[in-house]
Write a protein that holds these residues in place. Structure first.
Motif, short mmCIF file in Angstrom:
data_model
loop_
_atom_site.label_atom_id
_atom_site.label_comp_id
_atom_site.label_asym_id
_atom_site.label_seq_id
_atom_site.Cartn_x
_atom_site.Cartn_y
_atom_site.Cartn_z
N LYS A 699 -0.36 -7.38 -44.98
CA LYS A 699 -0.71 -6.07 -45.55
C LYS A 699 -1.11 -5.09 -44.46
CE LYS A 699 -4.38 -5.81 -48.31
NZ LYS A 699 -5.47 -4.90 -47.92
N ALA A 700 -1.84 -5.55 -43.47
CA ALA A 700 -2.19 -4.75 -42.28
C ALA A 700 -2.85 -3.43 -42.66
CB ALA A 700 -0.96 -4.51 -41.42
N THR A 701 -3.97 -3.51 -43.35
CA THR A 701 -4.69 -2.31 -43.72
C THR A 701 -5.21 -1.59 -42.47
OG1 THR A 701 -5.36 -3.19 -45.86
CG2 THR A 701 -6.72 -1.42 -44.94
N ARG A 702 -5.04 -0.28 -42.47
CA ARG A 702 -5.48 0.52 -41.33
C ARG A 702 -6.17 1.79 -41.82
NH1 ARG A 702 -0.03 0.92 -42.07
NH2 ARG A 702 0.92 3.00 -42.20
N VAL A 703 -7.07 2.29 -40.99
CA VAL A 703 -7.71 3.57 -41.25
C VAL A 703 -7.28 4.48 -40.12
CG1 VAL A 703 -9.89 4.77 -41.62
CG2 VAL A 703 -9.65 2.39 -42.35
N GLY A 704 -6.38 5.41 -40.42
CA GLY A 704 -5.73 6.20 -39.38
C GLY A 704 -6.29 7.60 -39.25
N HIS A 705 -6.30 8.09 -38.03
CA HIS A 705 -6.75 9.46 -37.80
C HIS A 705 -5.84 10.45 -38.51
CE1 HIS A 705 -7.53 13.22 -35.56
NE2 HIS A 705 -8.73 12.71 -35.37
N LEU A 706 -6.42 11.57 -38.94
CA LEU A 706 -5.66 12.58 -39.69
C LEU A 706 -4.46 13.11 -38.91
CD1 LEU A 706 -8.54 14.64 -41.33
CD2 LEU A 706 -6.74 13.41 -42.54
N LEU A 707 -4.51 13.07 -37.59
CA LEU A 707 -3.37 13.51 -36.79
C LEU A 707 -2.42 12.34 -36.57
CD1 LEU A 707 -4.81 15.88 -34.04
CD2 LEU A 707 -3.37 16.48 -35.99
N SER A 714 -8.02 5.42 -34.29
CA SER A 714 -7.76 4.74 -35.55
C SER A 714 -8.21 3.29 -35.48
CB SER A 714 -6.26 4.81 -35.89
OG SER A 714 -5.79 6.14 -35.92
N ARG A 715 -8.22 2.62 -36.64
CA ARG A 715 -8.55 1.20 -36.72
C ARG A 715 -7.43 0.48 -37.46
NH1 ARG A 715 -14.01 -0.23 -36.53
NH2 ARG A 715 -13.20 -2.34 -36.94
N PHE A 716 -7.06 -0.70 -36.97
CA PHE A 716 -5.90 -1.40 -37.50
C PHE A 716 -6.25 -2.84 -37.90
CE2 PHE A 716 -4.41 1.85 -34.55
CZ PHE A 716 -3.46 2.50 -35.31
N ASP A 717 -5.37 -3.41 -38.76
CA ASP A 717 -5.42 -4.83 -39.13
C ASP A 717 -6.80 -5.25 -39.63
OD1 ASP A 717 -2.70 -5.23 -38.39
OD2 ASP A 717 -3.32 -5.31 -36.29
N LEU A 718 -7.29 -4.53 -40.61
CA LEU A 718 -8.64 -4.79 -41.11
C LEU A 718 -8.65 -6.00 -42.05
CD1 LEU A 718 -9.65 -1.09 -41.78
CD2 LEU A 718 -10.37 -2.53 -39.87
N PRO A 719 -9.71 -6.78 -42.02
CA PRO A 719 -9.78 -7.99 -42.84
C PRO A 719 -10.24 -7.69 -44.26
CG PRO A 719 -11.74 -7.86 -41.47
CD PRO A 719 -10.86 -6.68 -41.10
N ILE A 720 -9.38 -7.09 -45.05
CA ILE A 720 -9.73 -6.73 -46.42
C ILE A 720 -8.59 -7.11 -47.34
CG2 ILE A 720 -8.92 -4.33 -46.13
CD1 ILE A 720 -11.21 -3.54 -48.08
#
Length: 804
Positions: A699-707, A714-720
């Protein structure tokens, strides 16, 4: 700033801005960007959050306590000072985000990133975003007190902007080589329009029109029914609607236009949704009502929410605010708690417009030629000439599609009628909620709220729980708004609106809980027409079944439900697929993958393989069913997942099961096998390239910068875990953007968490410090201060003082 990470990714960042991945940018002047005095390195600092700051126009000193999470607790002596301080503090931590989002709403990104954003800007202006903000301001001007608060907020933002120098400009301004401009009250209106668009609900009228023409009404109704065969609505089915004495609009006996269009403007992300619920004191382990909210939006940095406490001698509110808007949006005070989910009601319709001639100065309506108006949109483009775009307006709204934009008929166009363009004072209801003390205050606060349609959940220290489905809703005839309508026919206009008091709602239901998860609001007994506008059908049933499962619930139960990973969609189809499929032709490698999903317990937990196999299999299967809808000549859309599963299980030999490119006549059973083999091949290739395909990795959940999700920011591959259609609705880029649980003790006790941090500065400790806790399902206790006396949980205090 994490120097090593930043230096390693800096070159990649600059290349990203230069190539196709830099849709929104170009390389800034390198010398300026890396200037040791005023360049990016100066952003490697945490914010100054102590001392005294002089602010023009304050009536009295304002105290701001920062707790250990960098949450500001603002104590002012009056509302004007409170909102001025809110503007100042929000800008201090989130200025670039505030401005970027309002530029995006206004269709002004070309000004800061160049020609690559021109089509986006034209789209937003033709959607009427700036026009809608201006109409909202016209309504707000009728509320002088609110205008004074908007101006105070504006002045607070500008006080901070005026204090800036190049050294401490947010890093994004340095990346894009521009400077902030003064804040205006229109920018707040634009921010509210930005949210209104994001949560506008479905908009497939033109696609549905093409499907109707292509397949006929019976087939369309099979694919897109008004109600699914399973319906667990927001308002309990046993609700008595006999008190409603307004008739539904009568269906006209007239034809619909069946035009074709090849391309439509960008739609809101279908993953934009939310959960909320509340249990009564009788159903709570503590005897106090408990309420929860978790809006599902894009996972971005800086985060869409900014947590604050806003306090005056008259009231005390805390919760999630929107940078750019006043007050608390999802939160609580000493008496009530409230939160929202998207109601996804159909309040956006399209009309075919017939112009008298190519000049488009008049259009036909009600057997008359009526005058159009023209709004000339001036789009400034960084590094290029200004672009002028003339948008024609009729009484329906802007003619979004015409021969200059995505269409080719100089004497016809497609106009957008949308509640978001009618104008409304959608800031005032939230300020009223911040001050509300009981159920009647809550209802009064919601009365003037128009858009985006929301399900407002409520709980109070008096013991009440409730939910209102609130917005301004056209009173439509059955089927109105599903398809393109005839702009010449007055019978196709919106005839009236549902009176606010008849919007669906419930207070203190017998079952002891209220909840919403973007599902159908009502059952078929509700007297007004409500189209099935892409309603959720899985999360809501898991939530409601949970609250039917036992007599009492605790805050820990609420935490567990927020983080519930049960995949009801898979549970309702996968056993049927496994039972129906002929596995005799599977290879040993395929059989191994098949057994991995066969033994899965339907929980999308991060260490499981089953959800990855299911997701790959379902994706291949869904595409195979709807190959008839692949077209380059007309825009089409595919049915909802629930109805696709209904067809697979109940109509396995339907013609849609046949693959057009093969001589065989496939059935659902054949598709199960073909799709599995394709999925197994894709998973094997994925594993060879990436390693394990457990759910976290796949799934590779990420929290990406608006740009464009800048890697360094940004942050990648979150354990959720979780996924779409799961209560923990976390996909790769969307998810719970703010989780809140409030127990209505006196005073209330609250927990909250969101995927980001309070600071918008990537160099700050507080930029992304909440993400790890959010991913694993932890919460932070929210410090709800009852007065401005400091505690050991306060790490710093700043005072805003009047300038003399």
């Amino acid at each position: 700033m994490k120097y090593i990470k930043f230096i390693i990714t800096l070159v990649l960042t600059l290349v990203t801005f230069y190539g196709l991945n830099t849709k929104f940018g170009s390389i800034p002047p390198i010398g300026k960007f890396l200037d040791p005095v005023a360049g990016v390195w100066q952003n490697d600092t945490d914010e100054i959050i102590d001392g005294n700051v002089s602010i023009d126009g304050l009536l009295a000193p304002v105290t701001i306590h920062y707790d250990e999470q960098l949450i500001p607790h603002i104590f002012a002596q009056n509302d004007t000072d409170l909102y001025k301080a809110q503007g100042y503090i929000t800008a201090k931590h989130r200025l670039w985000q505030m401005e970027f989002q309002t530029h995006a709403a206004a269709g002004r990104l070309s000004e800061i990133v160049g020609e690559s954003a021109l089509n986006y800007d034209r789209q937003e202006r033709r959607r009427g975003m700036g026009y809608g903000a201006e109409k909202a301001l016209e309504v707000m001007q009728q509320d002088p007190e609110l205008i004074s608060y908007l101006e105070a907020y504006r002045d607070g933002v500008n006080s901070y902007i005026n204090s800036l120098n190049p050294k401490i400009l947010p890093v994004e301004y340095k990346l894009l080589d521009y400077k902030p401009e003064p804040w205006t009250i229109k920018k707040t209106a634009l921010l509210l329009m930005y949210m209104t668009k994001m949560l506008a609900g479905g908009d497939e009228d033109l696609e549905y029109t093409n499907l109707l023409r292509k397949f006929g009404k019976d087939r369309f109704d099979l694919l897109f029914p008004d109600f699914f065969d399973v319906n667990d609505p927001i308002i309990p089915k046993e609700t008595d609607w006999s008190y409603i004495d307004v008739e539904r609009t009568e269906t006209p006996q007239s034809e619909l236009p069946l035009d074709t269009i090849r391309e439509t403007i960008q739609k809101p992300n279908p993953d934009n949704g939310s959960n909320n619920w509340a249990v009564s004191g009788a159903k709570s382990t503590t005897g106090n009502p408990i309420m929860a909210n978790d809006p599902h939006l894009g996972l971005n940095l800086p985060s869409i929410w900014f947590v604050m406490q806003l306090s005056t001698p008259e009231y005390n509110a805390m919760g999630a605010t929107l940078p750019g808007a006043l007050g608390v949006i999802s939160g609580f005070n000493n008496h009530i708690a409230w939160g929202e989910t998207n109601a996804t009601r159909d309040v956006l319709d399209w009309y075919k417009i017939e112009f008298k001639d190519a000049s488009r100065t008049q259009y036909r309506h009600d057997n008359q030629w009526k005058n159009t108006s023209v709004r000339v949109e001036e789009i400034k483009v960084k590094g290029a000439a200004t672009v002028l775009d003339s948008v024609i307006y009729t009484h329906h709204g802007p003619v979004t599609y015409d021969h200059t934009f995505k269409s080719d008929n100089p004497k016809a166009g497609y106009a957008l009628q949308w509640i978001g363009l009618t104008g409304g004072n959608n800031q005032r209801p939230f300020l009223a909620l911040n001050k509300s003390k009981h159920y009647d205050d809550y209802v009064k606060a919601l009365k003037s709220y128009t858009a985006p349609a929301q399900n407002f959940v409520f709980a109070s220290t008096e013991g009440d729980i409730a939910i209102w489905i609130q917005g301004l809703f056209p009173n439509k005839w059955k089927g109105q708004g599903k398809f393109l309508m005839d702009g010449t026919n007055p019978e196709h206009d919106w005839q009236s609106f549902i009176p606010q008091e008849f919007n669906a709602h419930v207070k203190n239901p017998e079952r002891g809980f209220v909840s919403s998860a973007n599902q159908h609001p009502v059952d078929e007994s509700y007297p007004f027409y409500v189209f099935n506008d892409g309603y959720e059908i899985y999360r809501n049933r898991v939530i409601n079944d949970f609250f039917r499962s036992k007599e009492k619930f605790s805050v820990n139960d609420f935490k567990d439900l927020h983080n519930n990973n049960y995949n009801l969609k898979a549970a309702e189809l996968l056993p049927h697929m496994i039972k129906s499929m002929d596995v005799s032709t599977l290879t040993s490698e395929e059989l191994e993958i098949f057994n991995q999903v066969k033994t899965w317990d339907f929980n999308n937990d991060i260490d499981q393989i089953g959800p990855s196999v299911w997701t790959a299999w379902w994706s291949k299967l869904y595409s195979m069913i709807w190959d008839e809808l692949d077209s380059e000549d007309e825009v089409l859309t595919t049915p909802y997942a629930y109805q696709a599963i209904y067809l697979l299980k109940n109509h396995p030999t339907d013609p849609f099961m046949d693959i057009l490119d093969t001589p065989e006549k496939e059935t659902a059973k054949d598709l199960f096998l073909l799709a599995f083999k394709d999925a197994a091949k894709a998973l094997t290739e994925w594993k060879a390239k990436n390693g394990t395909y457990n759910w976290q990795a796949y799934k590779a959940t990420r929290v990406g910068h608006l740009l464009q999700a800048l890697p360094a920011f940004s942050r990648f591959d979150l354990p959720i875990g979780g996924d779409r259609n799961i209560v923990n609705a976390t996909s790769s880029t969307h998810g719970p953007s703010w989780r809140m649980i409030v127990e209505m003790s006196s005073p209330p006790k609250a927990l909250g968490i969101y995927p980001g941090g309070q600071s918008g500065n990537p160099g700050s400790t507080y930029y992304d410090n909440f993400i790890d806790d959010w991913a694993v399902g932890n919460y932070h206790e929210l410090l709800f201060m009852q007065n401005d006396a400091t505690t050991d949980q306060i790490m710093s205090t700043q005072t805003l003082t009047p300038t003399h």
